[in-house]
Design a protein around this motif. Sequence first.
Motif, short mmCIF file in Angstrom:
data_model
loop_
_atom_site.label_atom_id
_atom_site.label_comp_id
_atom_site.label_asym_id
_atom_site.label_seq_id
_atom_site.Cartn_x
_atom_site.Cartn_y
_atom_site.Cartn_z
N ASP A 53 -14.64 -64.18 20.19
CA ASP A 53 -14.53 -63.92 21.62
C ASP A 53 -13.10 -63.94 22.12
O ASP A 53 -12.85 -63.75 23.30
CB ASP A 53 -15.34 -64.96 22.42
CG ASP A 53 -16.83 -64.79 22.18
OD1 ASP A 53 -17.25 -63.64 21.96
OD2 ASP A 53 -17.56 -65.81 22.22
N GLY A 60 -18.31 -59.92 19.38
CA GLY A 60 -18.76 -61.29 19.24
C GLY A 60 -19.52 -61.52 17.96
O GLY A 60 -20.00 -60.58 17.31
N ASN A 114 -16.17 -57.20 23.21
CA ASN A 114 -16.23 -58.39 24.04
C ASN A 114 -15.42 -58.20 25.33
O ASN A 114 -14.83 -57.15 25.56
CB ASN A 114 -15.79 -59.63 23.26
CG ASN A 114 -14.35 -59.49 22.75
OD1 ASN A 114 -13.51 -58.84 23.36
ND2 ASN A 114 -14.08 -60.12 21.60
#
Length: 543
Positions: A53, A60, A114
């Motif tokens: 992240d 992710g 992400n």
Amino acid sequence: MTAMLRYTVVPDEVPVSGPGPAPRAVALQLRVTNTGGHAVALDRLEFALDPGDSGDRLTGEQEVGGIVAAATGGTEWYARGDGAGTFSAVPWRRGFRLEPGGSIAFDLADIVVNREPGTAHLVLGDGTALAIRKIPAPPRIVKFESVPAEVELGRPSMLEWATTGAGACTLTTPDGTEDVGLDGFAEVWPADTYAYTLVAEGDGPAAKQRCTVTVAGIAIAGFSATPRRVAKGDEVMLRWDVHNAASVTIDPGRLEVDPRSGARPVRVEADTRFRLTAGRGSQTPVVAYDSVEVMPVELDGLAATPPVVRPGESSTLHWEADWTSGFRLAWPGGSVELPRGATAHAVHPAATTTYTLTARGRDERTDDVTVTAGPAITRLTLVTEPDRPGRVRLRWKVQGGRAELGVGGTSAPPMEPVADEDDRWITRLPRVTHIRVASGERSAVLALSGFGQDNGVRVERLDLTAAAGFTSPGAKAAVEWVTHGGTTYGDVADHSSTRPIRGAAGRVPVHVGPRAAFRPLWTGDLTVEHRGGAYAAVDWQTT
């Protein structure tokens, strides 16, 4: 040998997932190109994406297993991933060599980027790292539409929208601007065609999009004024059926009415052209017209039943009329107003009276009738037969009194009582025969000449009629005749005019005038004459 290979990743910039609930998915393509001058033997390639992240990770740890790897079309290799971010590819056949200038390519799909901006890397098995910049994604409106796109006035439309990369959305309607969800629905009820505006805000420039809901044009489905022909002062019913108008007015009178449909009575005094105007906002008004005609008065058939009464008794006046707004009945010394629907009125004359009826409306029409109070001679008829030239059949009718009859060679023959209505054959006619019918002071005298001769000419029939009596001032009388065998001529004279008698058959109307001393009320003569000198004649007068 490996230094001859060039690795590239396309695209090398991808947007991060926005603040909305749906993450952003992208696809990457890894390209391997032989930039050297010799063929390079390749039997395996490995490359990896570091999940996480932080800003130096592309996706992710929960999403990396969903990435799909495949050789690009034209690349005869097989590629697969291990579910943890590492991918390998092998050729379909052994001994694969990448020729100088040749390329192979591999696709990585369904990569969920992400939310952290930064630089991630795609790392090859030989340690080469390809940078992939993650940049903030601007908001985007992926859907903004209305169902239906066109509505009738007073009906709703449903707005629907969807966005990506947005942190907030606003919707502008005719009522103002309000916050709405990033994806959603809104029911709207437009009063006119309107372009609704959706603004999505987030990282980067705001996205704006308009969606127009069209309110159908004004349509007048019906406009009428009934009945179309009326009398002055009548009511007509206006009816209308209008679609998609905000206002409806009717002229003359500037009547503001329901903008959809309805009915309204109005009173008219003259020919009228009604105009309906339907409007809405800035749209060009739509108009419709209908007309009604105020008809001229019609009056016909004024009569009295009975036309002769004893003084003070009742007689009913009756008539037919159209397109009237009322009546006035007048007589010497009095009058009365009657409603428009009247068709009869009872009178009780003490003396012979002429009644004048005036029908009112767009114009006026008058007629009069006389009711005789007292005795009246209402009919005298002479009839001859072709095979019996020496006799005449006399018919008479007397009302309201006793009848007397006299026949002789002078204008004052001896009189005898007779029935009020009867007939008699008169024979042995002298050269001039006088026939007198009387009742009280009323009398009618006929003088016949040539009726006793068999000379081929004759008066076949002579009718003197007057419903109110020959001797009633103001009464309407008539003379009708039929002759045979010669040329017919004569005159009828009343108090105002003299009318000719011509032809073998005909009818002449008479208006009985006022009484005057030593003067008959009306007179007449009729002669039928043959060129050889033969003739038959009759003269008459009433007193």
